[in-house]
Design a protein around this motif. Structure first.
Motif, PDB file in Angstrom:
ATOM      1  N   UNK A   1       0.786  -1.230   0.000  1.00 24.82           N
ATOM      2  CA  UNK A   1       0.000   0.000   0.000  1.00 24.82           C
ATOM      3  C   UNK A   1       0.819   1.282   0.000  1.00 24.82           C
ATOM      4  N   UNK A   2       2.149   1.148   0.035  1.00 20.22           N
ATOM      5  CA  UNK A   2       3.010   2.321   0.049  1.00 20.22           C
ATOM      6  C   UNK A   2       3.042   2.965  -1.345  1.00 20.22           C
ATOM      7  N   UNK A   3       2.751   4.259  -1.447  1.00 19.59           N
ATOM      8  CA  UNK A   3       2.799   4.918  -2.762  1.00 19.59           C
ATOM      9  C   UNK A   3       4.239   5.181  -3.196  1.00 19.59           C
ATOM     10  N   UNK A   4       4.453   5.227  -4.495  1.00 15.81           N
ATOM     11  CA  UNK A   4       5.749   5.610  -5.041  1.00 15.81           C
ATOM     12  C   UNK A   4       5.529   6.291  -6.391  1.00 15.81           C
ATOM     13  N   UNK A   5       6.489   7.138  -6.756  1.00 16.39           N
ATOM     14  CA  UNK A   5       6.422   7.826  -8.039  1.00 16.39           C
ATOM     15  C   UNK A   5       7.017   6.914  -9.114  1.00 16.39           C
TER      16      UNK A   5
END
Length: 220
Positions: free
Chosen positions: A70-74
């Protein structure tokens, strides 16, 4: 290629996807790339990607994707069409993805630093403006009034002299002239530090006055 759900489908993923997303390649096979999307994934960027895919064009976009936890990243994603003539009758798209989260964080940190510097500069300008206002007020109210009182006292002294010697009168008159000059100089310094009209009439009137003052000095 079917672009609407349930397509398109992932048919190959290399091992580099795991450190980027937390997914094992086998967990992604047969699923849609939409599995990486989430609430902060830019809808406009997805629309541009879809339009490119529909037209068979290559495209590069930067979007927010989400890891398995669930961790966002670019994610900088570049998609290139592979025509059906090159694959024996079926068309595909090849996608190269790169995690640019650190670069985005550095960019955000730089932006915050610049904003902090702007705020600091504005605060410093405010403090300098307050100090200029204080000095101008002190010059005008304290020193200006003291010089004016000195001038009046000298005038009284001249008038009170009984049969003064001409050289004494001349000397006192010179002193009166010096005091007059000092009063004018203090007024000029106070006005240049913080024109009273800046508070009374605003910046434009004060700026016009200052320019006229400068023009007058150049003529002299």
């Amino acid at each position: 290629i079917l672009l609407d759900e349930p397509g398109p489908r992932i048919i190959y993923v290399n091992e580099a996807i795991t450190p980027m997303t937390g997914y094992q390649p086998k967990e992604m096979l047969g699923r849609s790339p939409r599995m990486l999307q989430g609430p902060d994934t830019d809808r406009a960027a997805l629309d541009r990607i879809r339009k490119a895919l529909e037209n068979g064009d290559a495209i590069k976009e930067v979007v927010v994707n989400y890891c398995k936890d669930g961790q966002p990243f670019w994610n900088e994603v570049e998609i290139v069409p592979i025509p059906a003539t090159l694959t024996g009758g079926r068309a595909y798209f090849a996608s190269v993805q790169r995690d640019i989260t650190q670069a985005k964080q550095r960019e955000a940190d730089l932006h915050r630093s610049r904003e902090d510097l702007r705020r600091l500069s504005r605060a410093q300008e405010g403090m300098l403006e307050q100090e200029r206002r204080r000095i101008a007020r002190d010059l005008h109210d304290e020193l200006g009034q003291t010089l004016t009182a000195l001038k009046l006292s000298l005038g009284v002294a001249v008038n009170d002299l009984q049969e003064p010697l001409p050289e004494h009168v001349s000397r006192l008159q010179k002193l009166l002239g010096l005091v007059d000059g000092a009063v004018d100089k203090v007024s000029d310094i106070a006005a240049n530090l913080r024109p009273a009209m800046l508070d009374d009439l605003g910046f434009e009137a004060a700026a016009e006055w200052f320019l006229n003052e400068c023009a007058g000095r150049e003529k002299l």
